[in-house]
Design a protein around this motif. Structure first.
Motif, PDB file in Angstrom:
ATOM      1  N   ILE A 107       0.830  -1.204   0.000  1.00  0.00           N
ATOM      2  CA  ILE A 107       0.000   0.000   0.000  1.00  0.00           C
ATOM      3  C   ILE A 107       0.870   1.262   0.000  1.00  0.00           C
ATOM      4  CG2 ILE A 107      -0.370   0.084   2.531  1.00  0.00           C
ATOM      5  CD1 ILE A 107      -2.982   1.005  -0.116  1.00  0.00           C
TER       6      ILE A 107
ATOM      7  N   LEU B  17       0.703   4.123  -2.889  1.00  0.00           N
ATOM      8  CA  LEU B  17       0.488   5.543  -2.618  1.00  0.00           C
ATOM      9  C   LEU B  17       1.671   6.386  -3.084  1.00  0.00           C
ATOM     10  CD1 LEU B  17      -1.397   5.298   0.736  1.00  0.00           C
ATOM     11  CD2 LEU B  17      -2.138   6.620  -1.237  1.00  0.00           C
TER      12      LEU B  17
ATOM     13  N   ILE C 152      -4.763  14.373  -2.035  1.00  0.00           N
ATOM     14  CA  ILE C 152      -4.732  12.911  -2.052  1.00  0.00           C
ATOM     15  C   ILE C 152      -5.204  12.324  -0.721  1.00  0.00           C
ATOM     16  CG2 ILE C 152      -3.283  10.854  -2.259  1.00  0.00           C
ATOM     17  CD1 ILE C 152      -2.664  13.953  -4.287  1.00  0.00           C
ATOM     18  N   VAL C 153      -4.629  12.791   0.384  1.00  0.00           N
ATOM     19  CA  VAL C 153      -4.934  12.141   1.663  1.00  0.00           C
ATOM     20  C   VAL C 153      -5.999  12.868   2.466  1.00  0.00           C
ATOM     21  CG1 VAL C 153      -2.584  11.265   1.747  1.00  0.00           C
ATOM     22  CG2 VAL C 153      -3.154  13.307   3.041  1.00  0.00           C
TER      23      VAL C 153
ATOM     24  N   TYR D 142      -7.120   9.341   7.541  1.00  0.00           N
ATOM     25  CA  TYR D 142      -6.878   8.552   6.337  1.00  0.00           C
ATOM     26  C   TYR D 142      -6.099   7.272   6.665  1.00  0.00           C
ATOM     27  CZ  TYR D 142      -5.644   7.237   1.611  1.00  0.00           C
ATOM     28  OH  TYR D 142      -5.495   6.532   0.459  1.00  0.00           O
TER      29      TYR D 142
ATOM     30  N   GLN E 285      -8.441   4.803   8.080  1.00  0.00           N
ATOM     31  CA  GLN E 285      -9.282   4.168   7.056  1.00  0.00           C
ATOM     32  C   GLN E 285      -8.542   3.015   6.389  1.00  0.00           C
ATOM     33  OE1 GLN E 285     -10.714   6.939   4.079  1.00  0.00           O
ATOM     34  NE2 GLN E 285     -11.461   8.326   5.661  1.00  0.00           N
ATOM     35  N   LEU E 286      -7.281   3.258   6.054  1.00  0.00           N
ATOM     36  CA  LEU E 286      -6.484   2.208   5.416  1.00  0.00           C
ATOM     37  C   LEU E 286      -6.289   1.042   6.381  1.00  0.00           C
ATOM     38  CD1 LEU E 286      -3.755   4.350   3.636  1.00  0.00           C
ATOM     39  CD2 LEU E 286      -5.467   2.944   2.491  1.00  0.00           C
TER      40      LEU E 286
ATOM     41  N   GLU F 248      -8.988  -1.552   6.866  1.00  0.00           N
ATOM     42  CA  GLU F 248      -9.219  -2.527   5.794  1.00  0.00           C
ATOM     43  C   GLU F 248      -8.125  -3.586   5.719  1.00  0.00           C
ATOM     44  OE1 GLU F 248     -11.983  -2.617   4.495  1.00  0.00           O
ATOM     45  OE2 GLU F 248     -12.740  -0.608   4.921  1.00  0.00           O
TER      46      GLU F 248
ATOM     47  N   GLY G 201      -7.102   9.846  -2.452  1.00  0.00           N
ATOM     48  CA  GLY G 201      -6.712   8.658  -1.690  1.00  0.00           C
ATOM     49  C   GLY G 201      -7.883   7.816  -1.218  1.00  0.00           C
ATOM     50  N   THR G 202      -9.092   8.396  -1.221  1.00  0.00           N
ATOM     51  CA  THR G 202     -10.285   7.677  -0.784  1.00  0.00           C
ATOM     52  C   THR G 202     -10.436   6.326  -1.452  1.00  0.00           C
ATOM     53  OG1 THR G 202     -11.312   9.845  -0.694  1.00  0.00           O
ATOM     54  CG2 THR G 202     -12.767   7.975  -0.437  1.00  0.00           C
TER      55      THR G 202
ATOM     56  N   TYR H  34      -8.258   4.071  -2.144  1.00  0.00           N
ATOM     57  CA  TYR H  34      -7.411   2.951  -1.708  1.00  0.00           C
ATOM     58  C   TYR H  34      -8.012   2.080  -0.609  1.00  0.00           C
ATOM     59  CZ  TYR H  34      -4.092   4.827  -4.967  1.00  0.00           C
ATOM     60  OH  TYR H  34      -3.515   5.251  -6.124  1.00  0.00           O
ATOM     61  N   PRO H  35      -8.615   2.693   0.426  1.00  0.00           N
ATOM     62  CA  PRO H  35      -9.291   1.805   1.388  1.00  0.00           C
ATOM     63  C   PRO H  35     -10.378   0.976   0.706  1.00  0.00           C
ATOM     64  CG  PRO H  35      -9.111   4.020   2.296  1.00  0.00           C
ATOM     65  CD  PRO H  35      -8.650   4.090   0.872  1.00  0.00           C
TER      66      PRO H  35
ATOM     67  N   LEU I 123     -10.424   0.003  -2.452  1.00  0.00           N
ATOM     68  CA  LEU I 123      -9.774  -1.029  -3.252  1.00  0.00           C
ATOM     69  C   LEU I 123      -9.268  -2.174  -2.362  1.00  0.00           C
ATOM     70  CD1 LEU I 123      -7.803   1.186  -5.792  1.00  0.00           C
ATOM     71  CD2 LEU I 123      -9.625  -0.437  -6.361  1.00  0.00           C
ATOM     72  N   LEU I 124      -8.743  -1.805  -1.181  1.00  0.00           N
ATOM     73  CA  LEU I 124      -8.271  -2.838  -0.248  1.00  0.00           C
ATOM     74  C   LEU I 124      -9.417  -3.772   0.121  1.00  0.00           C
ATOM     75  CD1 LEU I 124      -6.001  -0.876   2.276  1.00  0.00           C
ATOM     76  CD2 LEU I 124      -5.279  -2.735   0.779  1.00  0.00           C
TER      77      LEU I 124
END
Lengths: 252, 116
Positions: free
Chosen positions: A35, A39, A56-57, A64, A67-68, A71, B44-45, B47-48, B50-51
């Motif tokens: 990831i 990015l 982007i973020v 952010y 959020q990542l 998942e 960036g929204t 990517y979560p 897509l994950l």
């Protein structure tokens, strides 16, 4: 081939923080690599078109990162590995130290205390790294958080020493044979763990823990000073070492 | 349901639809979304999302070399992803029709009987 300098300092900082954040949230390191690299590609292209990191973020990098993180599954196997290494590693160190003073004997309180403090240190380390990477802290605040992180276990260990004098718990005597066996077990453990985990983390941490006290013990300083100084050097060194490892991982 | 939650479900569907057209990597996906009008979104929204879609096996990814920079991660739909896209289109059409009716003060029976 690409030069990392193509990225702005702000983007690089974000990627670094993200890596530390995900690492201290216990994610799989290969998934973290993936990831972060994804990015990185995105940020590079976006910056070439003149977009800001915020585009982007978003405006809260921490939100952010969360959020990542939400998942990504936790990597319990690796964390179990780290926890075993740290708790047993800290044991093997105390043992290595005490071996120089003859046959071993420990009270139950000492044994349990080491495990508990080891656990507190692990939780504290993860929390501190997550906090530092998620919040945009100044260098001084960062140093402050890391100092607390290193001072707390020292406080607990000193507390344990006094508490152990005040409270009577059953003492386990190892005897000469038991002591020799334990010494051999330590060596096997250290070699085995380093080979299994493919990391120098334990020998390095052990050295940081053992050497300062041993070397200071050879000086004319009194015992109390030696204890305090060596503990400071040891845990400070470990904190710095872990931080460097985290930072260096992104360069791989 | 908050706007952001509603948006997430809709974005999922849009991502699936874009990926169905051709293999894309993250930056292209974000660009496409912007082209279609989702320009207030942080890029960036995706990517979560897509994950998660990868975890749910709706999309798969392959990493390919690019001329400049590190490897790009290209996404494509799985059979399950195509199915999910079908479902999304169904849900969306249902929603869209009903919302439009509400806004135009029509009832379902108005339409089936012809306007009157």
């Amino acid at each position: 081939m690409y030069a990392e300098t193509e990225l702005s300092a702000k983007s690089r900082k974000f990627l670094e923080d993200l890596r530390v954040y995900l690492f201290s949230s216990g994610k799989h390191s290969d998934e973290i690599d993936e990831i972060v690299e994804e990015l990185e590609v995105h940020l590079m292209e976006a910056e070439q078109k003149g977009k800001s990191v915020e585009k982007i973020v978003g405006h809260s990098p921490k939100a952010y990162m969360e959020q990542l993180s939400d998942e990504m599954p936790a990597d319990f196997k690796s964390w179990f590995k780290y926890i075993v290494i740290i708790i047993f590693g800290s044991f093997s160190f105390t043992l290595a130290n005490d071996l120089m003073e003859g046959p071993l004997s420990y009270s139950l309180l000492e044994l349990a205390g080491h495990v508990v403090i080891g656990g507190i240190f692990i939780v504290g380390t993860l929390t501190a790294f997550k906090y530092i990477s998620g919040n945009q802290l100044s260098k001084w605040k960062e140093i402050g958080v890391l100092s607390v992180l290193t001072l707390v276990p020292i406080g607990f260990f000193v507390g344990l020493i006094y508490f152990n004098r005040a409270v009577e718990t059953p003492v386990i005597h190892f005897g000469v044979a038991g002591t020799i066996l334990t010494a051999m077990a330590i060596v096997v453990f250290i070699v085995g763990i380093s080979w299994w985990a493919k990391t120098w983390v334990l020998p390095i941490i052990l050295t940081l823990l053992v050497l300062p006290e041993y070397l200071l013990g050879l000086t004319a300083l009194d015992q109390q000073t030696v204890l305090v100084l060596s503990t400071l050097i040891s845990f400070g060194g470990i904190g710095i070492y872990l931080f460097i490892v985290n930072r260096a991982e992104r360069a791989v | 349901m908050s706007t952001t939650q509603m948006m997430k479900g809709i974005l999922d569907g849009c991502l699936l639809a874009i990926i169905k057209d051709r293999e894309v990597y993250g930056y292209e996906l974000a660009e496409q979304l912007e082209l279609y009008g989702f320009d207030a979104l942080s890029e960036g929204t995706i990517y979560p999302l897509l994950l998660r879609m990868q975890k749910e096996e709706l999309v798969t990814s392959t990493r390919k070399k690019s001329t400049a920079g590190p490897k790009r991660k290209y996404y494509s739909l799985t059979a399950k992803g195509e199915q999910e896209l079908e479902h999304f289109i169904g849900r969306w059409e249902y929603l869209q029709t009903n919302v439009n009716r509400v806004l135009k003060h029509e009832t379902a029976s108005d339409e089936s009987q012809g306007r009157g």
